[in-house]
Motif scaffolding. Structure first.
Motif, PDB file in Angstrom:
ATOM      1  N   HIS A 167      -0.860   9.017   5.223  1.00  0.00           N
ATOM      2  CA  HIS A 167       0.547   9.584   4.569  1.00  0.00           C
ATOM      3  C   HIS A 167       0.018  11.209   3.850  1.00  0.00           C
ATOM      4  CE1 HIS A 167      -1.899   7.011   1.547  1.00  0.00           C
ATOM      5  NE2 HIS A 167      -1.597   8.292   0.629  1.00  0.00           N
ATOM      6  N   ILE A 168       1.262  11.471   3.560  1.00  0.00           N
ATOM      7  CA  ILE A 168       1.232  13.170   3.193  1.00  0.00           C
ATOM      8  C   ILE A 168       2.144  13.054   1.913  1.00  0.00           C
ATOM      9  CG2 ILE A 168       1.071  14.284   5.320  1.00  0.00           C
ATOM     10  CD1 ILE A 168       3.930  14.923   5.264  1.00  0.00           C
ATOM     11  N   GLY A 169       2.013  14.079   1.058  1.00  0.00           N
ATOM     12  CA  GLY A 169       2.877  14.165   0.018  1.00  0.00           C
ATOM     13  C   GLY A 169       2.719  15.340  -0.982  1.00  0.00           C
ATOM     14  N   SER A 170       2.772  15.328  -2.197  1.00  0.00           N
ATOM     15  CA  SER A 170       2.811  16.348  -3.210  1.00  0.00           C
ATOM     16  C   SER A 170       2.497  15.927  -4.558  1.00  0.00           C
ATOM     17  CB  SER A 170       3.694  17.408  -2.879  1.00  0.00           C
ATOM     18  OG  SER A 170       4.947  16.765  -3.559  1.00  0.00           O
ATOM     19  N   LEU A 171       1.979  16.717  -5.477  1.00  0.00           N
ATOM     20  CA  LEU A 171       1.898  16.742  -6.749  1.00  0.00           C
ATOM     21  C   LEU A 171       2.935  17.715  -7.484  1.00  0.00           C
ATOM     22  CD1 LEU A 171       0.398  15.254  -9.033  1.00  0.00           C
ATOM     23  CD2 LEU A 171      -1.241  17.235  -9.412  1.00  0.00           C
ATOM     24  N   ALA A 172       4.130  17.372  -8.095  1.00  0.00           N
ATOM     25  CA  ALA A 172       4.854  18.078  -8.605  1.00  0.00           C
ATOM     26  C   ALA A 172       4.791  17.965 -10.254  1.00  0.00           C
ATOM     27  CB  ALA A 172       6.133  18.029  -8.055  1.00  0.00           C
ATOM     28  N   HIS A 211      -3.837   8.531  -4.163  1.00  0.00           N
ATOM     29  CA  HIS A 211      -3.696   8.900  -2.702  1.00  0.00           C
ATOM     30  C   HIS A 211      -4.712   8.316  -1.737  1.00  0.00           C
ATOM     31  CE1 HIS A 211      -2.559  11.747   0.409  1.00  0.00           C
ATOM     32  NE2 HIS A 211      -3.752  11.823   0.677  1.00  0.00           N
ATOM     33  N   ALA A 212      -5.622   7.780  -2.278  1.00  0.00           N
ATOM     34  CA  ALA A 212      -6.679   7.090  -1.450  1.00  0.00           C
ATOM     35  C   ALA A 212      -5.850   5.563  -0.889  1.00  0.00           C
ATOM     36  CB  ALA A 212      -7.756   7.113  -2.032  1.00  0.00           C
ATOM     37  N   LYS A 239       4.005   9.886  -2.093  1.00  0.00           N
ATOM     38  CA  LYS A 239       3.166   9.623  -0.936  1.00  0.00           C
ATOM     39  C   LYS A 239       4.398   9.164  -0.050  1.00  0.00           C
ATOM     40  CE  LYS A 239      -0.044   6.310  -1.710  1.00  0.00           C
ATOM     41  NZ  LYS A 239      -0.655   5.306  -2.344  1.00  0.00           N
ATOM     42  N   VAL A 240       4.254   9.851   1.230  1.00  0.00           N
ATOM     43  CA  VAL A 240       5.255   9.388   2.493  1.00  0.00           C
ATOM     44  C   VAL A 240       4.560   9.274   3.565  1.00  0.00           C
ATOM     45  CG1 VAL A 240       7.186   9.902   3.503  1.00  0.00           C
ATOM     46  CG2 VAL A 240       7.208  10.594   1.274  1.00  0.00           C
ATOM     47  N   HIS A 241       4.795   8.245   4.216  1.00  0.00           N
ATOM     48  CA  HIS A 241       3.754   7.939   5.564  1.00  0.00           C
ATOM     49  C   HIS A 241       4.166   9.271   6.518  1.00  0.00           C
ATOM     50  CE1 HIS A 241       1.561   6.224   8.877  1.00  0.00           C
ATOM     51  NE2 HIS A 241       1.077   5.294   7.923  1.00  0.00           N
ATOM     52  N   HIS A 242       2.970   9.571   7.007  1.00  0.00           N
ATOM     53  CA  HIS A 242       3.360  10.625   8.123  1.00  0.00           C
ATOM     54  C   HIS A 242       4.078  10.364   9.468  1.00  0.00           C
ATOM     55  CE1 HIS A 242       2.666  14.886   9.297  1.00  0.00           C
ATOM     56  NE2 HIS A 242       1.525  14.829   9.252  1.00  0.00           N
ATOM     57  N   ALA A 243       4.092   9.064   9.652  1.00  0.00           N
ATOM     58  CA  ALA A 243       5.224   8.549  10.705  1.00  0.00           C
ATOM     59  C   ALA A 243       6.526   8.905  10.510  1.00  0.00           C
ATOM     60  CB  ALA A 243       4.851   7.028  11.178  1.00  0.00           C
ATOM     61  N   ALA A 244       7.029   9.200   9.182  1.00  0.00           N
ATOM     62  CA  ALA A 244       8.387   9.147   8.737  1.00  0.00           C
ATOM     63  C   ALA A 244       8.702  10.513   8.598  1.00  0.00           C
ATOM     64  CB  ALA A 244       8.495   8.337   7.463  1.00  0.00           C
ATOM     65  N   ILE A 245       7.715  11.669   8.275  1.00  0.00           N
ATOM     66  CA  ILE A 245       8.001  12.874   8.168  1.00  0.00           C
ATOM     67  C   ILE A 245       6.829  13.692   8.461  1.00  0.00           C
ATOM     68  CG2 ILE A 245       9.719  12.487   6.172  1.00  0.00           C
ATOM     69  CD1 ILE A 245       7.560  13.480   4.219  1.00  0.00           C
ATOM     70  N   ASP A 246       7.314  14.803   8.846  1.00  0.00           N
ATOM     71  CA  ASP A 246       6.264  16.139   8.837  1.00  0.00           C
ATOM     72  C   ASP A 246       6.544  17.256   7.416  1.00  0.00           C
ATOM     73  OD1 ASP A 246       8.565  17.700   9.604  1.00  0.00           O
ATOM     74  OD2 ASP A 246       8.294  17.827  11.445  1.00  0.00           O
TER      75      ASP A 246
END
Length: 532
Positions: A22-27, A108-109, A143-150
């Motif tokens: 998964h990818i994501g961000s800390l905002a 994230h882990a 956290k959003v799975h990389h299969a769903a978004i780039d």
């Protein structure tokens, strides 16, 4: 019901207990702009619920084809529960930057639940001891799975839950949401059979499209416009082996104005060139302090979006990639920028000759069952320790808006990216721009980078050196004219598993910023144990 592309599905196949994809961000948000200067958890829930229709990823879940005979499908989840996906937690006192990074790394882990829509938001309060942040600030770790978004479709998802004004109403709903019925086994197998019939024809079409590009590439090489000399495996470093289950996260935020000043050092240099040079300088300082600096330059994979104008809201990954030298073998920041720019220019020329879109199309013909088996065997056999990789890390540039964004009335202050790592590629460094700031953060394996704060300090020092060279180019030219010390010329590649030196070299002390946010300080470059 919509089928995943082969590229999207590859992130499902690559997922293991140690490598969640998964990818994501800390905002981080300032609630002082919200009504009464307060944002409650239920306000955030209501805000997101009113905007679920803005991104398809919010309510879609995976359905696997039996036996992995074909790629999975997305369906609208009939059991969607918003409160499962939006969590709430607070840092214990004192609530400082280091605590926030440790918590972000731990969350994230953990892998996402593959039986539900593949995303999670965690609201984190208690940030009152982070210098530069207004009191009462809170963070949102996504956290959003990389299969769903780039990266680019992730920007669309981010914009869906934000507004340009604190009290803006949600976008109008075009049509009511309806859940899907789960498809039966027979339907999935029939779809798989139909897809397999058309594969040879689709492959022939892609091959035909790539022939002119390959001819163009050959002509460019013959004319000397493109060089193949730099096409070789990346040197092995401490981030090249098998990754474990634990993560570290850190980052620094910089002025975008300063980055534009650095671009003036070299005609044609881009913001991306500057940030890759900063990353290369950080690796140079970090590995050199441990006696592990390789003789050959490290290489980064830089994703390239091939998303057309009409595909802005599409789910999944529409990306190609290029391999760029980070110039880690060059101590001088200006010379490193020149090397990075030349490498990026050459890599872009190669990609453009064949066509980034055409290259990405070849992934569609990867057999699903074979892809999943290959990914699992790669991990179980420990091939990352035996096979050389084309790149050491990923540096992905995600451009954001230049205007302020708001969520539930709270103003977005800064945003840093997180991302997946896997065997053979133990660090990812997202570069996020927003407003007048640009932030570099990194996700890595805890055993590979046990002192993440020191690596973040190296990022800061690398940035400061390049900025100083841009602000005083005459001094930089004088330094570049000096002969290199004999020790640097005789450097040998470090052993694969070289242990850190006890008496580490000290990196230059330069003006710096508080971790992640702002404020003057002088970093102490003392590498050592700093395990989360």
């Amino acid at each position: 019901m919509q089928q995943l592309s082969a590229t999207d599905a590859s992130f499902v196949y690559m997922e293991t207990p140690n490598t969640p994809m998964h990818i994501g961000s800390l905002a981080i948000y300032d609630p002082s702009t919200a009504p009464n200067g307060l944002v409650r958890y239920k306000d955030i829930l209501a805000h997101i619920e009113a905007r679920l229709h803005t991104a398809r990823s919010f309510r879609q879940r995976l359905v696997q084809v039996p036996g992995n005979l074909d790629h999975p499908y997305w369906i609208e989840d009939p059991d969607f529960d918003l409160e499962f996906h939006v969590r709430h937690i607070a840092l214990p006192a004192p609530g400082d930057w280091r605590q926030l990074c440790i918590l972000a790394a731990r969350i994230h882990a953990r892998a996402l639940d593959m039986s539900k829509p593949l995303w999670e938001f965690t609201i984190i309060e208690g940030l009152d001891n982070i210098p530069g942040l207004p009191k009462g600030s809170f963070a949102l770790l996504s956290k959003v799975h990389h299969a769903a978004i780039d990266g680019m479709s992730g920007v669309d998802m981010t914009s869906g839950i934000h507004s340009l004004e604190p009290g803006s109403p949600p976008p109008a709903v075009e049509k009511p949401w309806k859940p899907d019925a789960r498809p039966g086994v027979g339907e999935l197998l029939f779809r798989s059979y139909i897809n397999s019939i058309g594969q040879p024809l689709r492959l022939a079409q892609v091959v035909a499209q790539s022939v002119p590009g390959l001819a163009k590439l050959g002509a460019s090489v013959t004319k000397g416009e493109v060089s193949l000399a730099g096409m070789k495996a990346a040197p092995r470093t401490r981030i090249s082996g098998k990754v474990g289950a634990h993560r570290v996260f850190e980052g620094r935020a910089f002025s975008l104005r300063d980055v534009k000043v650095m671009r003036t050092l070299l005609d044609g240099a881009t913001v991306n060139d500057v940030m890759l040079t900063v990353v290369g300088g950080a690796f140079h300082k970090y590995l050199d302090s441990k006696g592990e600096l390789p003789a050959d330059p490290m290489q980064a994979m830089a994703p390239i979006s091939v998303r057309a104008e009409g595909e802005k809201g599409a789910m999944g990954n529409l990306v190609s990639a290029m391999i760029v030298s980070l110039g880690t073998d060059i101590a001088d920041p200006v010379e490193r920028l020149k090397a990075v720019h030349a490498s990026a220019k050459n890599s872009k020329a190669m990609t453009n000759a064949v066509g980034a879109k055409t290259l990405s199309e070849y992934s569609k013909f990867m057999p699903s069952a074979l892809a999943g088996l290959g990914a699992r065997l790669y991990t179980r056999l420990g091939l990352a320790n035996q096979v050389d990789q084309p790149f050491n890390c990923v540096v992905t540039n995600v451009p954001g808006p230049r205007v302020p964004l708001y969520m539930a009335g709270a103003r977005l202050v800064v945003q840093m990216g997180t991302g997946p790592i896997f065997d053979g590629m133990g660090m990812i460094l997202p570069v996020y721009s927003y407003g007048d700031t640009i932030a570099i953060s990194f996700t890595s394996d805890r055993n590979m980078i046990p002192d993440p704060q020191f690596f973040a300090d190296c990022l800061q020092a690398s940035f400061d050196e390049l900025l100083a060279a841009a602000q005083n180019p005459d001094a930089s030219l004088a330094a570049a004219a000096k002969p290199a010390p004999a020790k640097a010329a005789a450097r040998k590649p470090a052993a694969k598993k070289a242990a850190p030196k006890k008496a580490a070299a000290t990196a230059p002390k330069t003006a710096s910023a508080k971790p992640g946010i702002t404020g003057p300080r002088k970093p102490t470059f003392k590498p050592g144990k700093d395990i989360n």
